[in-house]
Design a protein around this motif. Structure first.
Motif, PDB file in Angstrom:
ATOM      1  N   LYS A  47       0.833  -1.201   0.000  1.00 53.95           N
ATOM      2  CA  LYS A  47       0.000   0.000   0.000  1.00 53.95           C
ATOM      3  C   LYS A  47       0.872   1.257   0.000  1.00 53.95           C
ATOM      4  CE  LYS A  47      -3.556   2.707   0.520  1.00 53.95           C
ATOM      5  NZ  LYS A  47      -4.408   3.082  -0.584  1.00 53.95           N
ATOM      6  N   TYR A  78       2.180   1.793  -3.476  1.00 51.48           N
ATOM      7  CA  TYR A  78       1.080   2.287  -4.309  1.00 51.48           C
ATOM      8  C   TYR A  78       0.805   3.766  -4.024  1.00 51.48           C
ATOM      9  CZ  TYR A  78      -3.666   2.853  -6.098  1.00 51.48           C
ATOM     10  OH  TYR A  78      -4.781   3.309  -6.744  1.00 51.48           O
ATOM     11  N   ALA A 104      -5.028   6.517  -4.315  1.00 52.20           N
ATOM     12  CA  ALA A 104      -3.730   5.947  -3.946  1.00 52.20           C
ATOM     13  C   ALA A 104      -3.390   6.210  -2.481  1.00 52.20           C
ATOM     14  CB  ALA A 104      -2.636   6.516  -4.846  1.00 52.20           C
TER      15      ALA A 104
END
Length: 121
Positions: A50, A53, A82
């Motif tokens: 995450k 990202y 995002a």
């Protein structure tokens, strides 16, 4: 020699049965510990994914902003999914009580969804 082998086998079997009996008594605590461990291990994989990202979304959001001539809405359309969302897998997610949100949503969207749910009740 046969008695020694039989005694060792009986001892091994007794040790195998004893934790099962103790586990049945502490099932709730053991279950919670397992769920906590699973959520921590899942976070070790999910969290860095995450974060990568989010960083890439921020970079590409900046590129989109520059290519769109400084349009803030274009940048936020890339950055918001995002950067927002969950970064940690909680025990509630493992128990399937909560949802894990990888692609974040705009705060106004969440307020609208919560208002719609409250109206339905």
């Amino acid at each position: 020699m046969k008695r020694l082998r039989a005694g060792l086998l009986a001892g091994i079997l007794a040790l195998g049965v004893a934790p099962g009996v103790a586990q049945a008594a502490d099932d709730g605590l053991t279950n919670e510990a397992g769920i906590g461990t699973l959520s921590a291990l899942a976070t070790l994989i999910y969290g860095p994914t995450k974060i990568v990202y989010a960083v890439l979304g921020t970079v590409f959001g900046g590129i989109a902003w520059g290519l769109s001539g400084g349009d803030h809405d274009v940048m936020m359309a890339v950055v918001t999914p995002a950067v927002r969302g969950d970064y940690v897998v909680t025990p509630g997610v493992v128990r399937r009580e909560d949802r894990l949100e990888f692609f974040g949503k705009d705060p106004e969207y969440r307020a609208d969804v919560h208002a719609m749910v409250a109206e339905d009740l």
